[in-house]
Write a protein that holds these residues in place. Structure first.
Motif, PDB file in Angstrom:
ATOM      1  N   VAL A  80       0.847  -1.193   0.000  1.00  0.00           N
ATOM      2  CA  VAL A  80       0.000   0.000   0.000  1.00  0.00           C
ATOM      3  C   VAL A  80       0.881   1.242   0.000  1.00  0.00           C
ATOM      4  N   THR A  81       0.619   2.165  -0.923  1.00  0.00           N
ATOM      5  CA  THR A  81       1.323   3.449  -0.947  1.00  0.00           C
ATOM      6  C   THR A  81       0.305   4.573  -0.849  1.00  0.00           C
ATOM      7  N   PRO A  82       0.696   5.736  -0.305  1.00  0.00           N
ATOM      8  CA  PRO A  82      -0.275   6.820  -0.126  1.00  0.00           C
ATOM      9  C   PRO A  82      -0.516   7.666  -1.365  1.00  0.00           C
ATOM     10  N   SER A  83       0.227   7.452  -2.439  1.00  0.00           N
ATOM     11  CA  SER A  83       0.043   8.262  -3.640  1.00  0.00           C
ATOM     12  C   SER A  83       0.458   7.470  -4.875  1.00  0.00           C
ATOM     13  N   GLU A  84      -0.032   7.905  -6.023  1.00  0.00           N
ATOM     14  CA  GLU A  84       0.325   7.256  -7.274  1.00  0.00           C
ATOM     15  C   GLU A  84       1.809   7.427  -7.568  1.00  0.00           C
ATOM     16  N   ARG A  85       2.366   8.594  -7.247  1.00  0.00           N
ATOM     17  CA  ARG A  85       3.787   8.831  -7.486  1.00  0.00           C
ATOM     18  C   ARG A  85       4.652   7.861  -6.665  1.00  0.00           C
ATOM     19  N   THR A  86       4.258   7.598  -5.425  1.00  0.00           N
ATOM     20  CA  THR A  86       5.005   6.658  -4.595  1.00  0.00           C
ATOM     21  C   THR A  86       4.825   5.231  -5.115  1.00  0.00           C
ATOM     22  N   ARG A  87       3.655   4.924  -5.641  1.00  0.00           N
ATOM     23  CA  ARG A  87       3.453   3.617  -6.266  1.00  0.00           C
ATOM     24  C   ARG A  87       4.445   3.423  -7.412  1.00  0.00           C
ATOM     25  N   GLU A  88       4.618   4.456  -8.231  1.00  0.00           N
ATOM     26  CA  GLU A  88       5.576   4.370  -9.336  1.00  0.00           C
ATOM     27  C   GLU A  88       6.995   4.163  -8.811  1.00  0.00           C
ATOM     28  N   HIS A  89       7.330   4.858  -7.726  1.00  0.00           N
ATOM     29  CA  HIS A  89       8.653   4.707  -7.117  1.00  0.00           C
ATOM     30  C   HIS A  89       8.879   3.271  -6.662  1.00  0.00           C
ATOM     31  N   VAL A  90       7.890   2.705  -5.987  1.00  0.00           N
ATOM     32  CA  VAL A  90       8.018   1.343  -5.462  1.00  0.00           C
ATOM     33  C   VAL A  90       8.166   0.337  -6.601  1.00  0.00           C
ATOM     34  N   ARG A  91       7.403   0.508  -7.657  1.00  0.00           N
ATOM     35  CA  ARG A  91       7.450  -0.446  -8.759  1.00  0.00           C
ATOM     36  C   ARG A  91       8.709  -0.277  -9.611  1.00  0.00           C
ATOM     37  N   GLU A  92       9.034   0.984  -9.959  1.00  0.00           N
ATOM     38  CA  GLU A  92      10.076   1.223 -10.954  1.00  0.00           C
ATOM     39  C   GLU A  92      11.466   1.415 -10.355  1.00  0.00           C
ATOM     40  N   GLU A  93      11.573   2.099  -9.222  1.00  0.00           N
ATOM     41  CA  GLU A  93      12.885   2.387  -8.645  1.00  0.00           C
ATOM     42  C   GLU A  93      13.307   1.347  -7.609  1.00  0.00           C
ATOM     43  N   THR A 134      -5.886  26.601   3.237  1.00  0.00           N
ATOM     44  CA  THR A 134      -4.593  27.251   3.013  1.00  0.00           C
ATOM     45  C   THR A 134      -3.859  26.568   1.859  1.00  0.00           C
ATOM     46  N   PRO A 135      -3.508  27.326   0.807  1.00  0.00           N
ATOM     47  CA  PRO A 135      -2.782  26.745  -0.331  1.00  0.00           C
ATOM     48  C   PRO A 135      -1.310  26.518  -0.004  1.00  0.00           C
ATOM     49  N   VAL A 136      -0.656  25.705  -0.851  1.00  0.00           N
ATOM     50  CA  VAL A 136       0.708  25.248  -0.590  1.00  0.00           C
ATOM     51  C   VAL A 136       1.649  25.705  -1.695  1.00  0.00           C
ATOM     52  N   ALA A 137       2.842  26.158  -1.286  1.00  0.00           N
ATOM     53  CA  ALA A 137       3.957  26.392  -2.208  1.00  0.00           C
ATOM     54  C   ALA A 137       4.953  25.280  -1.949  1.00  0.00           C
ATOM     55  N   GLY A 138       5.013  24.295  -2.860  1.00  0.00           N
ATOM     56  CA  GLY A 138       5.818  23.114  -2.594  1.00  0.00           C
ATOM     57  C   GLY A 138       6.682  22.707  -3.762  1.00  0.00           C
ATOM     58  N   VAL A 139       7.672  21.872  -3.451  1.00  0.00           N
ATOM     59  CA  VAL A 139       8.636  21.441  -4.455  1.00  0.00           C
ATOM     60  C   VAL A 139       7.983  20.450  -5.421  1.00  0.00           C
ATOM     61  N   ASP A 140       8.361  20.547  -6.681  1.00  0.00           N
ATOM     62  CA  ASP A 140       7.851  19.639  -7.707  1.00  0.00           C
ATOM     63  C   ASP A 140       8.708  18.373  -7.715  1.00  0.00           C
ATOM     64  N   SER A 141       8.551  17.579  -6.661  1.00  0.00           N
ATOM     65  CA  SER A 141       9.358  16.370  -6.499  1.00  0.00           C
ATOM     66  C   SER A 141       8.605  15.400  -5.608  1.00  0.00           C
ATOM     67  N   GLY A 142       8.858  14.091  -5.811  1.00  0.00           N
ATOM     68  CA  GLY A 142       8.188  13.101  -4.996  1.00  0.00           C
ATOM     69  C   GLY A 142       6.686  13.213  -5.132  1.00  0.00           C
ATOM     70  N   ALA A 143       5.985  12.855  -4.076  1.00  0.00           N
ATOM     71  CA  ALA A 143       4.530  12.863  -4.128  1.00  0.00           C
ATOM     72  C   ALA A 143       3.943  14.263  -4.182  1.00  0.00           C
ATOM     73  N   LEU A 144       4.698  15.278  -3.757  1.00  0.00           N
ATOM     74  CA  LEU A 144       4.158  16.635  -3.788  1.00  0.00           C
ATOM     75  C   LEU A 144       3.826  17.080  -5.205  1.00  0.00           C
ATOM     76  N   SER A 145       4.450  16.457  -6.197  1.00  0.00           N
ATOM     77  CA  SER A 145       4.164  16.803  -7.584  1.00  0.00           C
ATOM     78  C   SER A 145       2.707  16.552  -7.935  1.00  0.00           C
ATOM     79  N   VAL A 146       2.085  15.584  -7.241  1.00  0.00           N
ATOM     80  CA  VAL A 146       0.676  15.298  -7.509  1.00  0.00           C
ATOM     81  C   VAL A 146      -0.233  15.678  -6.337  1.00  0.00           C
TER      82      VAL A 146
END
Length: 369
Positions: free
Chosen positions: A152-165, A296-308
């Motif tokens: 189980v992963t909390p985001s699609e981006r982390t799912r990709e990390h687990v499968r591909e990396e 409250t909106p977020v200013a966040g890095v375009d990396s890891g799960a924050l990208s989505v």
């Protein structure tokens, strides 16, 4: 249809407060409200008294990261007969979870909460050793998670990390950590502002969470240097002293509030105008969703799960990792569009709710049965 009984094993639990602790506890509470049983096995700590169906096991302090303890692998007999085992860690108590699942021929669900290799800097002695530790950590993750029935992963981006990396071949399902939207909603902030002496005549930029080196928190200070804002940091951790030193040398008003009780977090998120989040190692970024739930909106890095996790132009904006000038422009843009994005954040509350997350978790559990 009755809910399956699930034994949860975690190396991170109260009194340590972070995203993993919050998720494990919140899923357990939601499961119990639905009439299910979810005992939690966790490392014992002197300053926490277990609730009913919480089972502390002997633990040792983790020498490289203050505040964390490592549970000695053990399966308490008191948890009784279970239908499913859920490991929230691949290490100490994760091995206990695997042992229980194998000995009783039960399905094993394993959550991927944290990319272990990203924390190599805490235990390494130079670049070469750090690279070796990262490689070893990734190999171990692959070995452990490939022995689960589902990851189980909390985001699609982390799912990709687990499968591909990481290279895990086990089926991977996405289950958001979820936000308690009954707790996290816009609230009155006058008392909180007065308690922490926060100004009303200029914008407030904030972050709350663990102060770890991997979170890149000095980037917040660098990005706001020279801006007419107040920056507030909630939380604590091993990087705080370094962060305070950098803040003292910068041309910006920075306040350190220390650890905030969970009941004060809705006021924290509501009083700030932008949540700054430069951490590239998030598997979901739960605090970003909590901020959004409070409008409250977020200013966040375009990396890891924050990208989505951050919807550009809807719940905030992202910027390229390592570009401090772009981070500053992103914070300014979020502040300029605060009102519009605040409304859009509130429109997404139901999507990120805890009940939604546990509905999906229940589907995963029934699937492995």
């Amino acid at each position: 249809m009755s809910l399956p009984s699930v034994a949860a094993f975690t190396d991170t639990y109260l009194p340590t407060v972070n995203g993993v602790t919050y998720t494990v506890q919140s899923w357990r509470d939601a499961w119990h409200r639905r009439g299910g049983d979810m005992p939690i096995v966790y490392p014992a700590a002197d300053d926490y008294e277990p609730d009913e169906r919480e089972f502390p096991v002997q633990s040792l302090p983790f020498p490289f990261y203050e505040g964390f303890r490592v549970g000695v692998p053990r399966v308490p007999a008191e948890i009784g007969e279970m239908d499913i085992v859920h490991a929230h860690t691949p290490f100490g108590l994760g091995m206990s979870a695997m042992r229980l699942a194998r000995s009783q021929d039960l399905p094993l669900v394993a959550s991927y909460h944290t990319p272990t290799s990203e924390y190599a800097a805490y235990v390494s002695l130079g670049d070469r050793v750090e690279r070796t530790i990262r490689k070893t950590a990734r190999s171990y993750e692959r070995w452990f998670f490939d022995r689960a029935d589902v990851v189980v992963t909390p985001s699609e981006r982390t799912r990709e990390h687990v499968r591909e990396e990481v290279g895990v071949s086990t089926p991977v399902e996405v289950v958001s950590n979820g936000v308690d939207i009954e707790r996290f909603q816009p609230v009155e902030t006058a008392d909180f502002r007065e308690r922490y002496d926060l100004p009303e005549d200029r914008p407030v930029v904030g972050y709350t969470g663990r102060h770890g080196y991997e979170k890149c928190l000095p980037d917040i200070v660098a990005a706001t240097d020279g801006m007419d804002v107040t920056v507030v940091f909630g939380g604590d951790g091993p990087a705080r002293e370094d962060l305070e030193s950098r803040a003292a040398a910068a041309d910006v008003d920075v306040r350190f509030l220390g650890f905030l009780p969970r009941e004060e977090l809705p006021a924290f998120y509501s009083v700030i105008d932008a949540f700054a989040f430069p951490s590239p190692v998030e598997t979901q970024g739960l605090v970003a969703l909590e901020a959004n739930a409070c409008g409250t909106p977020v200013a966040g890095v375009d990396s890891g799960a924050l990208s989505v996790t951050i919807e550009d132009g809807v719940t905030g904006y992202t910027y390229p990792q390592g570009d401090v000038e772009a981070f500053q422009r992103t914070i300014e843009r979020v502040l300029d569009e605060r009102e519009a994005h605040g409304e859009q954040c509130l429109d997404h509350r139901d999507e990120i709710s805890m009940e939604n997350a546990v509905d999906t978790l229940e589907d995963v559990y029934r699937g492995v049965l």
